[in-house]
Design a protein around this motif. Sequence first.
Motif, PDB file in Angstrom:
ATOM      1  N   GLN A  20       0.954  -1.237   0.011  1.00 46.98           N
ATOM      2  CA  GLN A  20      -0.060  -0.156  -0.114  1.00 46.98           C
ATOM      3  C   GLN A  20       0.953   1.237  -0.104  1.00 46.98           C
ATOM      4  OE1 GLN A  20      -3.204  -0.329  -0.507  1.00 46.98           O
ATOM      5  NE2 GLN A  20      -3.882   1.745  -0.172  1.00 46.98           N
ATOM      6  N   THR A  21       1.969   1.252   0.823  1.00 49.17           N
ATOM      7  CA  THR A  21       2.754   2.397   0.785  1.00 49.17           C
ATOM      8  C   THR A  21       3.509   2.610  -0.652  1.00 49.17           C
ATOM      9  OG1 THR A  21       3.448   1.986   2.915  1.00 49.17           O
ATOM     10  CG2 THR A  21       5.050   3.401   1.804  1.00 49.17           C
ATOM     11  N   ASP A  22       3.716   1.709  -1.153  1.00 49.77           N
ATOM     12  CA  ASP A  22       4.354   1.860  -2.500  1.00 49.77           C
ATOM     13  C   ASP A  22       3.230   2.486  -3.635  1.00 49.77           C
ATOM     14  OD1 ASP A  22       6.760   0.713  -2.159  1.00 49.77           O
ATOM     15  OD2 ASP A  22       6.529  -1.290  -3.023  1.00 49.77           O
ATOM     16  N   LYS A  23       1.901   1.843  -3.682  1.00 49.96           N
ATOM     17  CA  LYS A  23       1.043   2.183  -4.213  1.00 49.96           C
ATOM     18  C   LYS A  23       0.483   3.733  -3.956  1.00 49.96           C
ATOM     19  CE  LYS A  23      -0.816  -2.234  -5.471  1.00 49.96           C
ATOM     20  NZ  LYS A  23      -1.976  -3.154  -5.532  1.00 49.96           N
ATOM     21  N   GLU A  24       0.570   4.191  -2.807  1.00 46.49           N
ATOM     22  CA  GLU A  24      -0.095   5.471  -2.419  1.00 46.49           C
ATOM     23  C   GLU A  24       1.181   6.320  -2.672  1.00 46.49           C
ATOM     24  OE1 GLU A  24      -0.937   5.275   1.790  1.00 46.49           O
ATOM     25  OE2 GLU A  24      -2.984   4.374   1.214  1.00 46.49           O
ATOM     26  N   ASN A 209       7.107  12.198   8.899  1.00 50.22           N
ATOM     27  CA  ASN A 209       7.575  10.957   9.810  1.00 50.22           C
ATOM     28  C   ASN A 209       7.947  11.652  11.142  1.00 50.22           C
ATOM     29  OD1 ASN A 209       8.044   8.609  11.217  1.00 50.22           O
ATOM     30  ND2 ASN A 209       9.552   7.997   9.757  1.00 50.22           N
ATOM     31  N   ASN A 210       7.439  11.585  12.007  1.00 45.41           N
ATOM     32  CA  ASN A 210       7.909  12.433  13.321  1.00 45.41           C
ATOM     33  C   ASN A 210       8.805  11.270  13.903  1.00 45.41           C
ATOM     34  OD1 ASN A 210       6.146  10.605  14.488  1.00 45.41           O
ATOM     35  ND2 ASN A 210       4.801  12.173  15.035  1.00 45.41           N
ATOM     36  N   GLN A 211       9.020  10.042  13.596  1.00 47.81           N
ATOM     37  CA  GLN A 211      10.053   9.000  14.345  1.00 47.81           C
ATOM     38  C   GLN A 211      11.282   9.177  13.554  1.00 47.81           C
ATOM     39  OE1 GLN A 211       8.360   5.016  14.807  1.00 47.81           O
ATOM     40  NE2 GLN A 211       6.339   5.872  14.684  1.00 47.81           N
ATOM     41  N   ALA A 212      11.543   9.792  12.326  1.00 40.72           N
ATOM     42  CA  ALA A 212      12.528   9.730  11.670  1.00 40.72           C
ATOM     43  C   ALA A 212      13.816  10.444  12.557  1.00 40.72           C
ATOM     44  CB  ALA A 212      12.503  10.630  10.519  1.00 40.72           C
ATOM     45  N   LYS A 213      14.867   9.772  12.475  1.00 39.01           N
ATOM     46  CA  LYS A 213      16.096  10.241  13.139  1.00 39.01           C
ATOM     47  C   LYS A 213      17.164  10.979  12.208  1.00 39.01           C
ATOM     48  CE  LYS A 213      15.007   8.258  16.979  1.00 39.01           C
ATOM     49  NZ  LYS A 213      14.617   8.878  17.966  1.00 39.01           N
ATOM     50  N   LYS A 214      16.874  11.044  10.931  1.00 41.15           N
ATOM     51  CA  LYS A 214      17.401  11.540   9.681  1.00 41.15           C
ATOM     52  C   LYS A 214      16.463  12.320   8.962  1.00 41.15           C
ATOM     53  CE  LYS A 214      21.873   8.991   9.633  1.00 41.15           C
ATOM     54  NZ  LYS A 214      22.887   8.300   8.853  1.00 41.15           N
ATOM     55  N   SER A 215      16.888  13.415   8.079  1.00 39.00           N
ATOM     56  CA  SER A 215      15.879  14.259   7.271  1.00 39.00           C
ATOM     57  C   SER A 215      15.492  13.372   6.306  1.00 39.00           C
ATOM     58  CB  SER A 215      16.658  15.180   6.583  1.00 39.00           C
ATOM     59  OG  SER A 215      17.368  16.163   7.531  1.00 39.00           O
ATOM     60  N   MET A 216      14.058  13.413   6.263  1.00 39.06           N
ATOM     61  CA  MET A 216      13.355  12.839   5.097  1.00 39.06           C
ATOM     62  C   MET A 216      13.713  12.854   3.993  1.00 39.06           C
ATOM     63  SD  MET A 216      10.820  11.160   6.976  1.00 39.06           S
ATOM     64  CE  MET A 216       9.405  10.920   5.844  1.00 39.06           C
ATOM     65  N   GLY A 217      14.059  13.842   3.359  1.00 44.95           N
ATOM     66  CA  GLY A 217      14.443  14.182   2.193  1.00 44.95           C
ATOM     67  C   GLY A 217      15.571  13.482   1.487  1.00 44.95           C
ATOM     68  N   LEU A 267      10.001   4.716   4.797  1.00 43.88           N
ATOM     69  CA  LEU A 267       9.899   6.005   5.325  1.00 43.88           C
ATOM     70  C   LEU A 267       9.029   6.109   6.631  1.00 43.88           C
ATOM     71  CD1 LEU A 267       8.973   7.412   1.780  1.00 43.88           C
ATOM     72  CD2 LEU A 267      10.690   8.434   3.075  1.00 43.88           C
ATOM     73  N   GLN A 268       8.618   4.976   6.946  1.00 44.78           N
ATOM     74  CA  GLN A 268       7.734   4.800   8.198  1.00 44.78           C
ATOM     75  C   GLN A 268       8.646   4.364   9.435  1.00 44.78           C
ATOM     76  OE1 GLN A 268       4.608   2.277   7.053  1.00 44.78           O
ATOM     77  NE2 GLN A 268       3.475   3.861   5.799  1.00 44.78           N
TER      78      GLN A 268
END
Length: 363
Positions: A20-24, A209-217, A267-268
């Motif tokens: 679902q993540t891929d498709k979304e 994603n507020n759990q990310a330890k590194k920049s999402m980009g 990403l999650q």
Amino acid sequence: MKFSLLFITVIFFFAACNNQTDKELFNGEIRYINDSRVVTKDVIAKHVPLEGDYAGMIAVHDSLLVCWEPAYENYLLDVFNVDTGKEIGCFCPKGQGPGEYSHMNPVYQFFEKEGHLMSLFQADSESLLFWDITQSVQAGETVYDTIVPCNLGNNLFLFYLTGDTLLNYVSASYSTKDESTTPFYEKRDIYTGQVVAKYPIYKVKSVQNNQAKKSMGLFFYSWDILKPDGTRIVQAMRNLPQLNIIDTRTGQVVGYRMKDGPDYSLLQTTMENLTKYYINVQANDQYIYAVYWGKEPWDGSPKASLPQFDMIHVFDWEGNLLYKLKADCSFFITWLDTARNRLYTRDWNTDEIYYLDLNELGL
């Protein structure tokens, strides 16, 4: 029995979520690469002895090797002859005066315009420069064919297309590590700056994603190259075992992913210590050459030696993995010379230049 049913349910749930993540998120079909029958070839690179200060990113066309190195003091580019090993000269002066610039992108592409070899740069985020390489080498000084006022914003890759248009890669941007826009390509008229087409790679404009330890980009980082005939772009993704091929005529995007590899559900997660996959990519009209790592991140500190990136995956433009080349030296930095059909590299640890003769390999 109950435990088995529960286990199967959990596995199915996570598989469904990942899919679902891929498709979304991804704006195209994802096809899986089967490498079970691909033959690995051991290949030996040839050394190119050069004289002078050759450093940084390299680009090669026929006998000319161009070095782009921000640390050069008075210029932005240094050019060498790979046949003689001699330095031809320094070009694109650095500074604040007329005809001088403090920064511009590396060489992403060579192309011909009115019989002259050219490359396109964005300089100081304010000008597009058509560097006339043929005239510059002949005259022994920098010659710009055309200079166009232009600010393309937060871009990484820049490719020239016939018809006075260019492809501009708008990179992911982020103000915090928790949220990032998604990257995309746009086609612009060079002289008016008008956007004439957009090529969205992702369905959403931003991710969070507020759990990310590194920049999402940083997750979306890729190395990109344009097919010489201008019809497609290939992206080699650093954080997924995936190539994306974008059709510049239709806008269609297709992802080619290694079987059983991770997907966009990363990403999650906290995104810590993600495996690094494709490091660099080059291409001609027949093949794609993607440098593959497939291991944990390396030490990126300035004084650390880089590991040896010696595995090169060879694809066709339909995403079929044809060969794996196991080289005897590192191909962290690469350039495919389409004039002589050679895949060049500069060893990051030693600065030495090497190449694979692809004709000898039957490629």
